[in-house]
Every structure is written in C-alpha cells, then in structure tokens.
Design a protein around this motif. Structure first.
Motif, short mmCIF file in Angstrom:
data_model
loop_
_atom_site.label_atom_id
_atom_site.label_comp_id
_atom_site.label_asym_id
_atom_site.label_seq_id
_atom_site.Cartn_x
_atom_site.Cartn_y
_atom_site.Cartn_z
N ASP A 193 8.86 6.37 -0.23
CA ASP A 193 8.13 5.63 -1.27
C ASP A 193 6.62 5.59 -1.03
O ASP A 193 5.88 4.98 -1.80
N GLY A 194 6.14 6.23 0.05
CA GLY A 194 4.71 6.28 0.33
C GLY A 194 4.17 5.10 1.11
O GLY A 194 2.96 4.95 1.27
N SER A 195 5.06 4.27 1.64
CA SER A 195 4.59 3.12 2.43
C SER A 195 4.33 3.55 3.87
O SER A 195 4.82 4.58 4.32
N PRO A 196 3.54 2.76 4.60
CA PRO A 196 3.19 3.09 5.99
C PRO A 196 4.41 3.12 6.89
O PRO A 196 5.43 2.53 6.55
N PRO A 197 4.26 3.74 8.05
CA PRO A 197 3.04 4.22 8.69
C PRO A 197 2.60 5.56 8.12
O PRO A 197 3.37 6.27 7.48
N TYR A 198 1.32 5.87 8.39
CA TYR A 198 0.73 7.13 7.95
C TYR A 198 0.22 7.91 9.16
O TYR A 198 -0.32 7.33 10.09
N GLU A 199 0.39 9.22 9.10
CA GLU A 199 -0.24 10.09 10.08
C GLU A 199 -1.55 10.55 9.44
O GLU A 199 -1.55 11.09 8.34
N VAL A 200 -2.65 10.29 10.13
CA VAL A 200 -3.98 10.50 9.55
C VAL A 200 -4.80 11.43 10.44
O VAL A 200 -4.86 11.26 11.65
N ARG A 201 -5.46 12.41 9.82
CA ARG A 201 -6.43 13.26 10.52
C ARG A 201 -7.81 12.71 10.17
O ARG A 201 -8.23 12.70 9.02
N TRP A 202 -8.52 12.22 11.20
CA TRP A 202 -9.82 11.57 11.02
C TRP A 202 -10.93 12.59 10.87
O TRP A 202 -11.00 13.55 11.64
N ARG A 203 -11.82 12.37 9.90
CA ARG A 203 -12.92 13.30 9.65
C ARG A 203 -13.93 13.32 10.79
O ARG A 203 -14.53 14.35 11.06
N ASP A 204 -14.15 12.18 11.44
CA ASP A 204 -15.19 12.11 12.47
C ASP A 204 -14.80 12.77 13.78
O ASP A 204 -15.66 13.17 14.55
N SER A 205 -13.50 12.90 14.05
CA SER A 205 -13.09 13.45 15.34
C SER A 205 -12.09 14.60 15.21
O SER A 205 -11.80 15.27 16.20
N ASP A 206 -11.52 14.80 14.04
CA ASP A 206 -10.49 15.80 13.77
C ASP A 206 -9.21 15.50 14.56
O ASP A 206 -8.34 16.35 14.66
N ARG A 207 -9.08 14.29 15.11
CA ARG A 207 -7.85 13.87 15.79
C ARG A 207 -6.86 13.38 14.75
O ARG A 207 -7.24 12.89 13.69
N THR A 208 -5.58 13.44 15.09
CA THR A 208 -4.53 12.94 14.23
C THR A 208 -3.85 11.76 14.94
O THR A 208 -3.48 11.88 16.11
N THR A 209 -3.74 10.63 14.23
CA THR A 209 -3.11 9.44 14.81
C THR A 209 -2.14 8.83 13.80
O THR A 209 -2.25 9.07 12.60
N LEU A 210 -1.23 8.02 14.30
CA LEU A 210 -0.30 7.28 13.47
C LEU A 210 -0.87 5.87 13.30
O LEU A 210 -1.23 5.22 14.28
N ILE A 211 -0.97 5.41 12.04
CA ILE A 211 -1.52 4.07 11.81
C ILE A 211 -0.64 3.26 10.88
O ILE A 211 0.09 3.80 10.05
N PHE A 212 -0.72 1.96 11.05
CA PHE A 212 -0.15 0.98 10.16
C PHE A 212 -1.37 0.22 9.59
O PHE A 212 -1.89 -0.67 10.26
N PRO A 213 -1.87 0.60 8.41
CA PRO A 213 -3.13 0.03 7.92
C PRO A 213 -3.06 -1.47 7.66
O PRO A 213 -2.04 -1.99 7.25
N GLY A 214 -4.19 -2.11 7.92
CA GLY A 214 -4.33 -3.55 7.70
C GLY A 214 -5.14 -3.82 6.44
O GLY A 214 -5.40 -2.92 5.64
N MET A 274 0.85 -1.16 0.00
CA MET A 274 0.00 0.00 0.00
C MET A 274 0.90 1.23 0.00
O MET A 274 1.80 1.34 0.82
N ASN A 275 0.64 2.15 -0.92
CA ASN A 275 1.38 3.40 -1.00
C ASN A 275 0.40 4.56 -1.06
O ASN A 275 -0.68 4.44 -1.65
N ALA A 276 0.79 5.67 -0.45
CA ALA A 276 -0.08 6.84 -0.41
C ALA A 276 0.77 8.10 -0.46
O ALA A 276 1.99 8.05 -0.29
N GLN A 277 0.08 9.21 -0.70
CA GLN A 277 0.70 10.52 -0.69
C GLN A 277 -0.05 11.41 0.28
O GLN A 277 -1.23 11.16 0.58
N VAL A 278 0.61 12.45 0.75
CA VAL A 278 -0.06 13.43 1.60
C VAL A 278 -1.26 13.99 0.81
O VAL A 278 -1.14 14.30 -0.37
#
Length: 68
Positions: free
Chosen positions: A32-53, A1-5
C-alpha cells in the motif's frame, strides 16, 4: 504517509542549523506504499532504510522538491 518507488522524500532539519536531506525512494515496505522506505540519498548516494517522522514529506516523481 504513502509513497511509490521513484518518489522523492524530503527530511527537514529539526534543529537550528540542520540541513534538509532529499532522497529517492528505491523500495517500499508494503504494497500500500506505507513505510519503511529504502532511500538513496542525493547528498551521499548511500541507501538506507527509514521510517519517516513528522519532519518528512513525499514529493511525487516528476515534481522537483521546492527550494528552502
């Protein structure tokens, strides 16, 4: 899994009754865009670090997450 900001990450619930979570990737862990990702969640506006499954998928920025 790869992602961009700016991409969206969608986590599908794994159990009956779990809700879907959608967030915006604000930082990636590797060039290269691989995890972990820092994510700002829409439902809570919190930011967390995740390793997606396996329940996660990436939606490129500019493309809305499909409704369930």
């Amino acid at each position: 899994m790869n992602a961009q900001v700016g991409d969206q990450i969608v986590l599908e619930g794994t159990h009956l009754g779990d809700s879907r979570r959608i967030g915006v990737i604000v930082a990636v862990g590797h060039p290269d865009g691989s995890p972990p990702y820092e994510v700002r969640w829409r439902d809570s506006d919190r930011t967390t670090l995740i390793f997606p499954g396996p329940e996660a998928h990436i939606t490129p920025s500019g493309v809305a997450a499909a409704p369930r």
